[in-house]
Structure formats: C-alpha cells, structure tokens
Write an enzyme that holds these catalytic residues in place. Structure first.
Site, mmCIF file in Angstrom:
data_model
loop_
_atom_site.group_PDB
_atom_site.id
_atom_site.type_symbol
_atom_site.label_atom_id
_atom_site.label_comp_id
_atom_site.label_asym_id
_atom_site.label_seq_id
_atom_site.Cartn_x
_atom_site.Cartn_y
_atom_site.Cartn_z
ATOM 1 N N ASP A 13 0.804 -1.221 0.000
ATOM 2 C CA ASP A 13 0.000 0.000 0.000
ATOM 3 C C ASP A 13 0.839 1.274 0.000
ATOM 4 O OD1 ASP A 13 -2.213 -1.688 0.131
ATOM 5 O OD2 ASP A 13 -2.154 -1.707 2.322
ATOM 6 N N GLU A 14 2.012 1.205 -0.591
ATOM 7 C CA GLU A 14 2.893 2.377 -0.639
ATOM 8 C C GLU A 14 2.427 3.383 -1.679
ATOM 9 O OE1 GLU A 14 3.881 -0.766 -1.130
ATOM 10 O OE2 GLU A 14 5.355 -1.306 0.388
ATOM 11 N N LYS A 16 1.912 2.026 -5.106
ATOM 12 C CA LYS A 16 2.511 1.486 -6.325
ATOM 13 C C LYS A 16 1.613 1.746 -7.532
ATOM 14 C CE LYS A 16 2.534 -2.553 -4.302
ATOM 15 N NZ LYS A 16 2.194 -2.189 -2.918
ATOM 16 N N GLY A 40 -4.491 -4.361 -3.691
ATOM 17 C CA GLY A 40 -5.502 -3.329 -3.939
ATOM 18 C C GLY A 40 -4.762 -2.072 -4.337
ATOM 19 N N HIS A 41 -4.817 -1.719 -5.605
ATOM 20 C CA HIS A 41 -4.070 -0.565 -6.101
ATOM 21 C C HIS A 41 -5.039 0.555 -6.473
ATOM 22 C CE1 HIS A 41 -0.596 -3.471 -7.344
ATOM 23 N NE2 HIS A 41 -0.830 -3.461 -6.060
ATOM 24 N N GLN A 223 1.927 -6.303 -3.382
ATOM 25 C CA GLN A 223 2.501 -6.553 -2.048
ATOM 26 C C GLN A 223 3.836 -5.802 -1.937
ATOM 27 O OE1 GLN A 223 1.093 -9.597 -3.724
ATOM 28 N NE2 GLN A 223 -0.695 -8.664 -2.831
ATOM 29 N N THR A 238 3.047 -12.703 2.752
ATOM 30 C CA THR A 238 2.181 -13.355 1.782
ATOM 31 C C THR A 238 2.923 -14.579 1.248
ATOM 32 O OG1 THR A 238 0.712 -12.984 -0.101
ATOM 33 C CG2 THR A 238 2.899 -11.947 -0.230
ATOM 34 N N VAL A 331 4.190 12.696 0.950
ATOM 35 C CA VAL A 331 5.028 13.749 1.531
ATOM 36 C C VAL A 331 4.115 14.904 1.963
ATOM 37 C CG1 VAL A 331 6.929 15.361 1.037
ATOM 38 C CG2 VAL A 331 7.044 13.002 0.224
ATOM 39 N N VAL A 413 2.698 14.062 -3.853
ATOM 40 C CA VAL A 413 2.126 15.126 -3.008
ATOM 41 C C VAL A 413 0.597 15.075 -3.016
ATOM 42 C CG1 VAL A 413 4.129 16.665 -3.184
ATOM 43 C CG2 VAL A 413 2.316 16.805 -4.912
#
Ligand code: GDP
Ligand code: IMO
Ligand code: MG
Length: 423
Positions: A13-14, A16, A40-41, A223, A238, A331, A413
C-alpha cells in the site's frame, strides 16, 4: 527499449498503483508478476477513483497491452468482475493477456484460507482471505490448476475431481468445514473459462518478442518486500515473491533484461494484518497519520496500522531488490505533523544495528533510533517542482536518501496521477 520494475519497499500500500499508472504513459506493456487479488491498487484520474486488484494498473491508458504473468494466482470470478467493472466505466480490456501457466484460486482455496486463519486463533496472520496462501501451496505441492488446464474442459474437470477428493477430507475432517461439490464447481467455472479463453496465451513468448522489438515494458509489483515469503517478516508475509527477483520467475524473463527498479515507499509506514512493526505508533500519532493519510485497506477496508518511516527497512529493500531509484509518497500527508521522526537504525543490546534481523525474537529486542524533523505545515499538493518544496521537506527527503543510499526520483504530493514531482 527499457524495462522497469516497480516494487513496494515496506508492507504494501505504498502507492505502487499510482506510479504504475503514471509510468504506463510511456510504456507499451504493463505486467503483473506476483500475488493475486490480495492486492488493492488505487488510482485517481481526473477525480475518478479506480481500485484494481488483479488487472495491471496500466489498463487505464488506451492501447497498452496488460499482462497477468504466470507468477500471479487468479480467481476467475474476480477477474471477470474486474473486467466487467472496467468496461462499465468505459475502459477497454481488449489488450489484456493472461499467462497459460498462471495458477487458479479455487473455491476450496478461499475456504481453506478462512478455516486456517480461524484455526490459528490469536496467532492468525491476518490474511486477506482471498485464498492466496492455499493456492500457492498447491502450486508448490504440484496439484494446482493452471490457466492452460482451466480452458481445457476435460483436463479441468479431472483436476477438480482429483483435488476435491483430498481437499474435502481436509475441509471436513480437519477443520469441520463444509465439503464442495465437484460438478457445481465445474459447471460454474466452465462459464468463466469461456469468457477468459480469448485472453490466454504464452505470455513469456510475447514478452521476449516485445523485448526483441525494443518495446518499453513495465513490471507492476504487488505486495512488498516485507511481505515477501523469503525476505519479509516470516511467517507474517504473503505466499509469493513480490521482490524484483520475482519478475524473472513470475513473468518468464531473464535477469539481464531488467534495466531499472523503482522502490515505492510512503513518507511514513503502514501495515495491514498481523506481524512485527518496529516503528509502529499505536497511539494518537498513529491515529493522526491514519486519518491524515486515509489509511484504510483498498481490499478489505481494514484500518491500517501506522508509524514512522523506517530507513532500516528501505536500506534492506534497496539491497534485496537492487533499487535504482525511490518514489516516495504522502510527503503532503506527513508534513502536516508538527514533528516527524525517521528511524535511522535499531538499538539491540546497547548496540546500533542497521541490518534487518531474520529472527522475529531478535527483531522484538530492537528499539528504533530516531532522528527528529520539523513538519512543513503548508499545502504542497500543487507543488510540481522540487525547488518549490519547503526547506523542511527537502531536509527530510535528503536524509532519506542519505540513510538508504538510493536517490529519490519521484515525490508524491497527492492521490492524483498529476500530483507527482519528478526529479
Ligand atoms: P498500492 O497498493 O501500493 O498501489 O497502494 P494503495 O492504493 O493500496 O494505497 C495507497 C493510498 O495512498 C491510496 O489511497 C492512494 O490514493 C494514496 N496516495 C498515493 N500517493 C499519495 C500521495 O502522494 N499523497 C496522498 N495524500 N495520497 C497518496
Ligand atoms: P498491495 O499490492 C498490504 C498482507 C495481508 C496479510 C498478509 C498475508 O495493495 O500493496 P495474504 O492474503 O496475502 O495471504 O495475506 O499480507 N497483504 C497486503 N498488505 N497490501 C497488499 O497488497 C497486501 N497483500 C497482502 O494483510 O497481512
Ligand atoms: Mg494496496
């Protein structure tokens, strides 16, 4: 020609999906190589939000070929629903290709995921209950069902029956669950197979031809490094290899064909599900980050655990994935806090260590060593040039680069595709 990989450097969840969507603009082909619909993207384009689980996030760009590689596990019902939902929003899925070697998630995998988690009780992993672990277990156990088997009625029926002979025993006798009827599954899935068949090819051949033809290829990680079955916080991981190395086995290309690896991170850390999290803020700071960053799962809606950015993790991710650049999101979010902490190292038995331990017992003895920064309490969501960022934000970002040894190429941002600074 360039082949780029986008991987998660934390626990998923970064953001991606946002970068895949952005980089898809100058790619010809976008490829998922691991995981399944546990992913989940989220992608936001012109105010419209898309949540993709299985289909590569490049699908929103017209004319791009999107591939689901052999390393992905596919729930056909989810796949068909995602295709239909996209089509209903006017997004074409004509250019979707699916590897004939990708494995299926079957109804008994989902049931077993749930039964196993319940059986684990307080020691549960907190899986997404999408059947991911049981499907990969069957792949390794050599009883999985692949796409090429699925689209062959005779082979499929035989394999379902063979599998259920054992699975039903486990479901009923070990876990006290309800057995499945082979004929019901076969008839339901035969309908799915008819819809999916036209997308199924040998995608490794397709990719090699594309590489020879000088196409730009983007590999979409799902992931993340710390959820990797080999390099994550095992067993709280995972069941696949989301790291960059997973591209070779999950898409069928040799390592010499990978040019760049982008590691996506948040300016803080989040985690869904159970497992260690050294910089977790299980307090009002964590709550504040969750609310400011809207940290609720895209797949399961669960509130995400939140904490400070951990440079020990990102340094580790840089090594394991061979990161050539970082893409740092949120950020805007973290700058809203008055004081921001960044973990530089861990203190263990009075000593500072900078490498992530394998043993969870040792990890539990690690105390984060923090450096503190001032926030930049201004709205930066409209900033598009690095020079225009507040000095405090630059100080923080510079230190992230120093501690991780990787340069930052993209700064997020905001949620929108356009809310990105490219350096
Ligand atoms: P993925 O699984 O790595 O693709 O990430 P998710 O979509 O699950 O979670 C990332 C969340 O952060 C989504 O809600 C995105 O819309 C959001 N997001 C991504 N980048 C940024 C950013 O730079 N700022 C803000 N405020 N939100 C972001
Ligand atoms: P994206 O691609 C965050 C977590 C689950 C659980 C563990 C095992 O959106 O970053 P699984 O169902 O895979 O067996 O669950 O992994 N997990 C994720 N967490 N983002 C994801 O994907 C995840 N995919 C799996 O919460 O802790
Ligand atoms: Mg996600």
């Amino acid at each position: 020609m360039a082949t780029r990989v986008v991987v998660g450097t934390q626990w998923g969840d970064e953001g991606k999906g946002k970068y895949i969507d952005l980089l898809a603009g100058d790619s010809d082909i976008v490829v998922r190589y691991s995981g399944g619909n546990n992913a989940g993207h989220t992608i936001v384009v012109d105010g419209v939000k898309y949540a993709l689980h299985l289909i590569p996030s490049g699908i929103l760009h017209k004319g791009k070929t999107c591939i689901i590689g052999n390393g992905v596990v596919i729930d056909p019902a989810v796949l068909i629903k995602e295709i239909k939902d996209l089509n209903a929003k006017g997004v074409s899925t004509d250019n979707l290709l699916i590897s004939d070697r990708a494995h299926l998630i079957m109804p008994y995998h989902k049931a077993l995921d749930e039964l196993q988690e319940n059986f684990r009780g307080i020691n549960n992993i907190g899986t997404t209950k999408r059947g991911i672990g049981p499907a990969y277990s069957d792949k390794i156990d050599r009883c999985g069902i692949r796409m090429c088997d699925f689209i062959d009625e005779e082979v499929f029926a035989k394999k379902v029956k063979e599998n259920l002979a054992v699975k039903n025993l486990i479901i009923e006798k070990v876990y006290g669950g309800k057995a499945f009827d082979a004929d019901e599954i076969i008839s339901e899935y035969s309908e799915y197979a008819k819809l999916v068949k036209k997308h199924v090819i040998d995608t490794s051949v397709y990719l090699h031809d594309a590489i020879d033809a000088g196409k730009n290829i983007l590999f979409e990680g799902a992931q993340a490094t710390f959820l990797d079955v080999d390099f994550g916080t095992y067993p709280y991981v995972t069941s696949s290899n989301p790291i960059a190395g997973g591209v070779c086995t999950g898409a069928g290309i040799g390592p010499v064909y990978i040019d760049e690896v982008y590691g996506v991170l948040k300016a803080y850390t989040s985690r869904v599900g159970a497992g260690p999290f050294p910089t977790e803020q299980n307090n009002e700071i964590g709550d504040r980050i969750r609310e400011l960053g809207h940290e609720y799962g895209t797949t399961t809606g669960r509130p995400r655990r939140c904490g400070w950015l951990d440079a020990v993790m990102i340094r580790y991710a840089a090594r394991i994935n061979g990161l050539t650049a970082l893409a740092i999101n949120h950020v805007d979010t973290i700058g809203k806090l008055e004081k921001i902490k960044l973990c530089r190292a861990y203190r263990k038995n009075g000593e500072e260590i900078i490498h992530y331990p394998a043993s969870l017992k040792e990890l539990a003895q690690c105390e984060p060593v923090y450096e503190e920064f001032d926030g930049w309490n201004v709205d930066i969501s409209n900033v598009r040039k690095y020079e225009d960022l507040p000095e405090n934000a630059k100080k923080y970002l510079n230190r992230v680069e120093e501690l991780t040894g990787v340069r930052i190429k993209y700064i997020g941002v905001g949620k929108e595709r356009e809310q990105t600074i490219k350096i």
